[in-house]
Design a protein around this motif. Structure first.
Motif, PDB file in Angstrom:
ATOM      1  N   THR A  71      -6.839   5.914   2.248  1.00 37.29           N
ATOM      2  CA  THR A  71      -8.180   5.725   1.886  1.00 37.29           C
ATOM      3  C   THR A  71      -8.680   4.227   2.503  1.00 37.29           C
ATOM      4  N   GLN A  72      -8.008   3.398   2.987  1.00 38.92           N
ATOM      5  CA  GLN A  72      -8.347   2.268   3.435  1.00 38.92           C
ATOM      6  C   GLN A  72      -8.711   2.621   4.884  1.00 38.92           C
ATOM      7  N   VAL A 112     -12.364  -5.170   4.725  1.00 42.32           N
ATOM      8  CA  VAL A 112     -10.942  -4.422   4.406  1.00 42.32           C
ATOM      9  C   VAL A 112      -9.833  -5.135   4.786  1.00 42.32           C
ATOM     10  N   LEU A 113      -9.723  -5.332   5.939  1.00 36.52           N
ATOM     11  CA  LEU A 113      -8.579  -6.096   6.638  1.00 36.52           C
ATOM     12  C   LEU A 113      -8.220  -7.176   5.749  1.00 36.52           C
ATOM     13  N   GLU A 114      -9.253  -8.302   5.370  1.00 37.09           N
ATOM     14  CA  GLU A 114      -9.057  -9.407   4.697  1.00 37.09           C
ATOM     15  C   GLU A 114      -8.435  -9.239   3.329  1.00 37.09           C
ATOM     16  N   LEU A 125       0.885  -1.345  -0.049  1.00 40.88           N
ATOM     17  CA  LEU A 125      -0.053   0.053   0.133  1.00 40.88           C
ATOM     18  C   LEU A 125       0.895   1.281  -0.192  1.00 40.88           C
ATOM     19  N   ASP A 126       0.464   2.126  -1.000  1.00 40.98           N
ATOM     20  CA  ASP A 126       1.375   3.379  -0.732  1.00 40.98           C
ATOM     21  C   ASP A 126       0.321   4.417   0.304  1.00 40.98           C
ATOM     22  N   GLU A 127       1.040   5.529   0.554  1.00 42.52           N
ATOM     23  CA  GLU A 127       0.471   6.273   1.576  1.00 42.52           C
ATOM     24  C   GLU A 127      -0.920   6.646   1.274  1.00 42.52           C
ATOM     25  N   ALA A 128      -1.344   7.015  -0.187  1.00 44.07           N
ATOM     26  CA  ALA A 128      -2.756   7.336  -0.412  1.00 44.07           C
ATOM     27  C   ALA A 128      -3.760   6.312  -0.144  1.00 44.07           C
ATOM     28  N   GLU A 129      -3.136   5.023  -0.663  1.00 39.04           N
ATOM     29  CA  GLU A 129      -3.987   3.905  -0.622  1.00 39.04           C
ATOM     30  C   GLU A 129      -4.478   3.538   1.273  1.00 39.04           C
ATOM     31  N   SER A 188     -13.092   3.704   9.140  1.00 37.95           N
ATOM     32  CA  SER A 188     -13.366   4.588   9.987  1.00 37.95           C
ATOM     33  C   SER A 188     -14.863   4.778   9.738  1.00 37.95           C
ATOM     34  N   GLU A 189     -15.193   4.992   8.365  1.00 41.81           N
ATOM     35  CA  GLU A 189     -16.622   5.142   7.977  1.00 41.81           C
ATOM     36  C   GLU A 189     -17.384   3.948   8.157  1.00 41.81           C
TER      37      GLU A 189
END
Length: 233
Positions: free
Chosen positions: A9-10, A26-28, A2-6, A15-16
């Motif tokens: 986003t995750q 998301v975690l999986e 994952l880059d910083e932007a990704e 959070s939402e």
């Protein structure tokens, strides 16, 4: 990786999220991105307690059977304790010896890699994310990103009331305090004075903690309390 932007986003998606399922999805999905074929997201039970109620997600089929059915998970599986060796994400390569003592590790096979990510934000609750595969991508940046996502996911699950810091069989606040002082070498008399209780009460707290932790003596009780995250020194 994952880059910083990704990653941002995750984290925002977590959070939402309006459901625990989405948080776990998301975690999986990020574990799958690094090549994981097996995923386990779970709390660690206290001694003599079952793990069933603490499992958030399990996708851990036995590769030897050729089916998609999850392995039978035991609270005493040795793989569950691999995460206790560090408070950072780590990688374990499965050996033939490991497979003899763990259904989880036997299910993925010798030579497979297992990533273990401890949850560090919910003390004294202990939780871990495990994933496994034969060709995981596990550089330092990837592991660091997964640590951040894992902590965020469990923090969200706690906010949603899905997990709590108190596990069945956990020590009481006073039992933990007595053990912490014991770990620092305080005698029963000194602990009684510090906490303004009787020595008999100190011994009662030690005995209750010993039973809960399935320990054989005072030293063993302190060690088990440390191992199960009940005290910090």
């Amino acid at each position: 990786m994952l880059d910083e932007a990704e990653l941002s986003t995750q984290l925002r998606t977590i959070s939402e999220a309006g459901s625990a399922q989405l948080v776990l999805d998301v975690l999986e999905s990020n574990l799958r991105r690094i090549g994981a074929t097996h995923v386990l997201i779970t709390g660690l039970p206290m001694p003599k307690r079952t793990i069933d109620s603490l499992v958030q997600r399990i996708r851990w089929a036995d590769t030897r059977s050729g089916t998609h059915e999850n392995v039978s998970l035991s609270a005493n599986d040795s793989a569950l304790f691999l995460g206790l060796a560090s408070n950072r994400a780590s990688v374990w390569t499965v050996t033939a010896g490991d497979m003899e003592h763990s259904r989880l590790l036997a299910a993925v096979g010798e030579g497979a890699q297992v990533v273990i990510i401890p949850v560090t934000e919910l003390h004294p609750f202990q939780a871990f994310v495990y994933c496994a595969g034969t060709s995981l991508k596990t550089d330092k940046c990837t592991l660091a990103a997964l640590e951040v996502l894992t902590d965020a996911a469990f923090a969200k699950l706690q906010d949603m009331g899905v997990v709590t810091a108190q596990r069945p069989g956990a020590l009481s606040i006073r039992e933990r305090k007595v053990l912490e002082l014991t770990a620092f070498g305080k005698t029963a008399s000194e602990i009684a004075e510090l906490l303004d209780i009787s020595q008999r009460t100190v011994h009662a707290h030690l005995q209750n903690a010993s039973v809960k932790l399935n320990a054989t003596n005072k030293t063993h009780t302190v060690v088990e309390a440390l191992r199960y995250g009940q005290i910090r020194v």
